[in-house]
Scaffold this motif. Structure first.
Motif, PDB file in Angstrom:
ATOM      1  N   ASP A 183     -10.147   6.277  11.184  1.00  0.00           N
ATOM      2  CA  ASP A 183     -10.993   6.456  10.908  1.00  0.00           C
ATOM      3  C   ASP A 183     -10.644   7.616   9.139  1.00  0.00           C
ATOM      4  O   ASP A 183     -11.269   7.296   8.825  1.00  0.00           O
ATOM      5  N   GLU A 184      -9.732   7.645   9.050  1.00  0.00           N
ATOM      6  CA  GLU A 184      -8.933   7.638   7.797  1.00  0.00           C
ATOM      7  C   GLU A 184      -8.327   6.870   6.711  1.00  0.00           C
ATOM      8  O   GLU A 184      -7.701   5.257   7.507  1.00  0.00           O
ATOM      9  N   ASP A 185      -7.968   6.271   5.551  1.00  0.00           N
ATOM     10  CA  ASP A 185      -7.548   5.915   5.062  1.00  0.00           C
ATOM     11  C   ASP A 185      -6.164   5.487   5.586  1.00  0.00           C
ATOM     12  O   ASP A 185      -5.069   6.675   5.497  1.00  0.00           O
ATOM     13  N   VAL A 186      -5.675   4.528   5.118  1.00  0.00           N
ATOM     14  CA  VAL A 186      -4.287   4.000   5.547  1.00  0.00           C
ATOM     15  C   VAL A 186      -3.217   4.856   4.670  1.00  0.00           C
ATOM     16  O   VAL A 186      -2.480   5.293   5.929  1.00  0.00           O
ATOM     17  N   GLU A 187      -2.950   5.113   3.839  1.00  0.00           N
ATOM     18  CA  GLU A 187      -2.094   4.642   2.846  1.00  0.00           C
ATOM     19  C   GLU A 187      -2.763   6.897   3.209  1.00  0.00           C
ATOM     20  O   GLU A 187      -1.046   6.925   3.398  1.00  0.00           O
ATOM     21  N   GLU A 188      -3.338   7.544   3.304  1.00  0.00           N
ATOM     22  CA  GLU A 188      -3.199   8.487   3.919  1.00  0.00           C
ATOM     23  C   GLU A 188      -2.255   9.458   5.058  1.00  0.00           C
ATOM     24  O   GLU A 188      -1.722  10.248   4.897  1.00  0.00           O
TER      25      GLU A 188
END
Length: 309
Positions: A183-188
């Motif tokens: 549930d987090e930004d894929v790029e991060e």
């Protein structure tokens, strides 16, 4: 720390180096493609602080998938057994480490184990911290503590090279996000994961980390229990069942040492109750394991009866 050269290990290295010609370096990650395929080194770290070695053990390399065992230990300490294994499984797979097949055929879409890329991404996602930098610094500090080396850092060149070419890992992450496993930004997450894989050390550092796992998470030299005993046991079990990608079964039969490999050519071994092993040999076989490194471990296991089975 000084590590004394071993005549016997040097002979093993000379024998195993013949196998480097049959493999190839991991050139699909451009920064790793510049490695010398003939490189081969080994260090063995004992719990009393002694160390024996052969080859250029000061040459540094990135952990790559070896970092998966360390991040798993940290996350189990952070989150606990039930939280982690509700989100990632414990079963070996016969598929390649970067395969998406099982995610599509298992319902719910939960990675089979933490040693394949999909599982490692979920584990890295669970590292506690308010930002990529905070999470990474916690992981790096944990690595430094296990190796007793505060100078360990990461290769920004390798991290950037992996970040720019991590198309398949991005695909895995987006698939996992679609199925609510992330549930987090894929790029991060890619930023954190590629830095994790690019943590850089030499064979001696790696052997010392292996020694901590071998001693059930205890560091006899500092007197500290770095990893709880039950978590160290879980990590070693995964090293046996899944640590050498989809060649883990054959490795367990022929060698029988808990080990984890990485596509930079590193192998970390943890001989239970005895010592840790750090190997660097960047010429890889089809499964992504160091060809000469596996031969080295085979010679060690056979000559010194190291198999745990």
């Amino acid at each position: 720390m000084q590590c004394r050269s071993s005549k016997e290990l040097n002979e093993f290295v000379m024998e195993a180096r013949k196998f480097t010609q049959h493999g190839k370096v991991a050139d699909y990650i451009p920064a790793l493609g510049r490695a010398d395929p003939d490189d081969l080194a080994i260090a063995i770290h004992y719990p009393d602080g002694q160390c024996v070695s052969a080859g250029d053990i000061q040459k540094t390399f990135t952990l790559q998938s070896i970092s998966k065992v360390i991040s798993l230990a940290l996350v189990l300490m952070d989150r606990g057994f039930d939280y982690v294994f509700k989100r990632v499984g414990m079963e070996p797979t016969g598929d390649p480490f970067n395969s998406i097949i099982k995610l599509e055929t298992v319902n719910p879409a939960r990675p089979l184990n933490p040693m394949i890329n999909a599982g490692a991404l979920v584990v890295t996602h669970m590292i506690k911290g308010a930002s990529v930098e905070e999470k990474f610094q916690r992981l790096l500090a944990f690595v430094q503590e296990m190796a007793n080396d505060s100078t360990i850092g990461y290769s920004s060149e390798v991290a950037q090279s992996e970040f720019e070419t991590a198309h398949l890992n991005r695909a895995l992450a987006y698939f996992l996000k679609q199925h609510k496993s992330l549930d987090e930004d894929v790029e991060e997450l890619m930023n954190l994961y590629t830095k994790q894989c690019a943590i850089e050390m030499n064979c001696l550092d790696l052997a010392r980390i292996g020694m901590v796992f071998a001693m059930d998470g205890a560091d006899p030299l500092s007197g500290k229990q770095v990893i709880p005993i039950d978590i160290a046991r879980i990590c070693k079990t995964f090293m046996v069942t899944c640590g050498m990608y989809n060649a883990s079964g054959e490795f367990a039969i022929k060698i029988g040492i808990p080990a984890k490999s990485g596509v930079s050519g590193g192998i970390m071994g943890a001989v239970p109750g005895k010592f840790g092993i750090g190997i660097f040999g960047p010429s890889l076989n089809e499964q992504g394991n160091s060809m000469a490194g596996i031969r080295l471990l085979e010679l060690l296991s056979k000559n010194f009866h190291l198999s745990m089975f």
